[in-house]
Design a protein around this motif. Sequence first.
Motif, PDB file in Angstrom:
ATOM      1  N   ALA A  58     -14.280  31.716 -51.809  1.00  0.00           N
ATOM      2  CA  ALA A  58     -13.553  30.559 -51.288  1.00  0.00           C
ATOM      3  C   ALA A  58     -14.026  30.346 -49.855  1.00  0.00           C
ATOM      4  O   ALA A  58     -13.884  31.228 -49.014  1.00  0.00           O
ATOM      5  CB  ALA A  58     -12.050  30.796 -51.328  1.00  0.00           C
ATOM      6  N   ARG A  59     -14.592  29.181 -49.594  1.00  0.00           N
ATOM      7  CA  ARG A  59     -15.175  28.958 -48.273  1.00  0.00           C
ATOM      8  C   ARG A  59     -15.094  27.469 -47.916  1.00  0.00           C
ATOM      9  O   ARG A  59     -15.276  26.597 -48.764  1.00  0.00           O
ATOM     10  CB  ARG A  59     -16.634  29.419 -48.280  1.00  0.00           C
ATOM     11  N   GLY A  60     -14.805  27.191 -46.635  1.00  0.00           N
ATOM     12  CA  GLY A  60     -14.752  25.804 -46.197  1.00  0.00           C
ATOM     13  C   GLY A  60     -14.344  25.690 -44.743  1.00  0.00           C
ATOM     14  O   GLY A  60     -14.445  26.649 -43.977  1.00  0.00           O
ATOM     15  N   GLN A  61     -13.838  24.506 -44.377  1.00  0.00           N
ATOM     16  CA  GLN A  61     -13.518  24.222 -42.978  1.00  0.00           C
ATOM     17  C   GLN A  61     -12.155  23.548 -42.886  1.00  0.00           C
ATOM     18  O   GLN A  61     -11.814  22.686 -43.705  1.00  0.00           O
ATOM     19  CB  GLN A  61     -14.583  23.307 -42.365  1.00  0.00           C
ATOM     20  N   LEU A  62     -11.385  23.934 -41.866  1.00  0.00           N
ATOM     21  CA  LEU A  62     -10.076  23.350 -41.596  1.00  0.00           C
ATOM     22  C   LEU A  62     -10.113  22.575 -40.280  1.00  0.00           C
ATOM     23  O   LEU A  62     -10.683  23.060 -39.299  1.00  0.00           O
ATOM     24  CB  LEU A  62      -9.013  24.442 -41.487  1.00  0.00           C
ATOM     25  N   GLN A  63      -9.490  21.403 -40.253  1.00  0.00           N
ATOM     26  CA  GLN A  63      -9.397  20.622 -39.014  1.00  0.00           C
ATOM     27  C   GLN A  63      -8.007  20.014 -38.909  1.00  0.00           C
ATOM     28  O   GLN A  63      -7.583  19.255 -39.784  1.00  0.00           O
ATOM     29  CB  GLN A  63     -10.440  19.506 -38.987  1.00  0.00           C
ATOM     30  N   LEU A  64      -7.299  20.353 -37.842  1.00  0.00           N
ATOM     31  CA  LEU A  64      -5.974  19.806 -37.593  1.00  0.00           C
ATOM     32  C   LEU A  64      -6.098  18.703 -36.543  1.00  0.00           C
ATOM     33  O   LEU A  64      -6.547  18.951 -35.417  1.00  0.00           O
ATOM     34  CB  LEU A  64      -5.035  20.906 -37.094  1.00  0.00           C
ATOM     35  N   VAL A  65      -5.691  17.480 -36.914  1.00  0.00           N
ATOM     36  CA  VAL A  65      -5.900  16.305 -36.060  1.00  0.00           C
ATOM     37  C   VAL A  65      -4.562  15.618 -35.788  1.00  0.00           C
ATOM     38  O   VAL A  65      -3.741  15.444 -36.697  1.00  0.00           O
ATOM     39  CB  VAL A  65      -6.879  15.323 -36.725  1.00  0.00           C
ATOM     40  N   SER A  66      -4.353  15.211 -34.549  1.00  0.00           N
ATOM     41  CA  SER A  66      -3.140  14.501 -34.158  1.00  0.00           C
ATOM     42  C   SER A  66      -3.120  13.092 -34.734  1.00  0.00           C
ATOM     43  O   SER A  66      -4.116  12.369 -34.659  1.00  0.00           O
ATOM     44  CB  SER A  66      -3.037  14.436 -32.630  1.00  0.00           C
TER      45      SER A  66
ATOM     46  N   ILE B 107      -8.236  34.634 -53.813  1.00  0.00           N
ATOM     47  CA  ILE B 107      -9.251  34.807 -52.772  1.00  0.00           C
ATOM     48  C   ILE B 107      -9.017  33.795 -51.652  1.00  0.00           C
ATOM     49  O   ILE B 107      -9.160  34.110 -50.463  1.00  0.00           O
ATOM     50  CB  ILE B 107     -10.659  34.650 -53.365  1.00  0.00           C
ATOM     51  N   ALA B 108      -8.628  32.566 -52.018  1.00  0.00           N
ATOM     52  CA  ALA B 108      -8.358  31.530 -51.019  1.00  0.00           C
ATOM     53  C   ALA B 108      -7.180  31.914 -50.136  1.00  0.00           C
ATOM     54  O   ALA B 108      -7.176  31.633 -48.932  1.00  0.00           O
ATOM     55  CB  ALA B 108      -8.089  30.198 -51.707  1.00  0.00           C
ATOM     56  N   ARG B 109      -6.175  32.566 -50.713  1.00  0.00           N
ATOM     57  CA  ARG B 109      -5.020  32.992 -49.918  1.00  0.00           C
ATOM     58  C   ARG B 109      -5.439  34.021 -48.864  1.00  0.00           C
ATOM     59  O   ARG B 109      -4.958  33.997 -47.732  1.00  0.00           O
ATOM     60  CB  ARG B 109      -3.936  33.562 -50.833  1.00  0.00           C
TER      61      ARG B 109
END
Length: 219
Positions: A135-143, A191-193
């Motif tokens: 499980a692989r990727g990217q997280l982005q928190l945007v206002s 796996i993602a958890r």
Amino acid sequence: MKITKTITAVCIACLTLFVTGCQTTMAPAYDYTALNSEKPKSILVLPPTNNTVDVTATYSYLSTVSQPIAEKGYYVFPVSVIDSFLKENGLPTPAEMNAIPLDKISEHIGADAVLYVNITDWGQKYVLLSSKTVARGQLQLVSTKTGNLLWDAPFSFEQASDSGGNGLVGALVNAVVTQIIGSINDQTPQIARVANNIAFNQKNRGLLPGPYYVAPVKK
């Protein structure tokens, strides 16, 4: 005496190189200026965009992400309710949902921030005598108010099978058994958890606690 001094000098040199190497590879602390400035209370998680061939990745991952955000002290809009709401309003795919203007999300849903997720690798891989779950990727928190990036981090974890030390036959049997089990029970959400737990809680890089954070009771 000369030999002793030489050994000591070599040891000091090696130690210096080791410390220098650690310093150069250690990731710098995250800049939380924007997050601390805006202090979001509520987060909307949109269905992830999926850059893999596994069609189940988007909603399998979506089922794993609300809990770690809530545990960090933020209100998380129910992902299934939001998904249904957006589909009913003419946005049937994650790509279309991720293209919603931030001001519209703020106006119609009321979220302080949006978590965008991009999945780059997902699922169970089988290669001859071995297998792994990724499980692989990217997280982005945007206002939603300013459009500023408040926090971002990669998530990544994989678990590999092994032969158990039984040679070629053992490796073949293990690979076959793993593939059969994997076809019945997909292990990727678990796996993602783990990947989420690492991403949200890593030291000097994880998501800062929100306004509703409650520290776990030490036993």
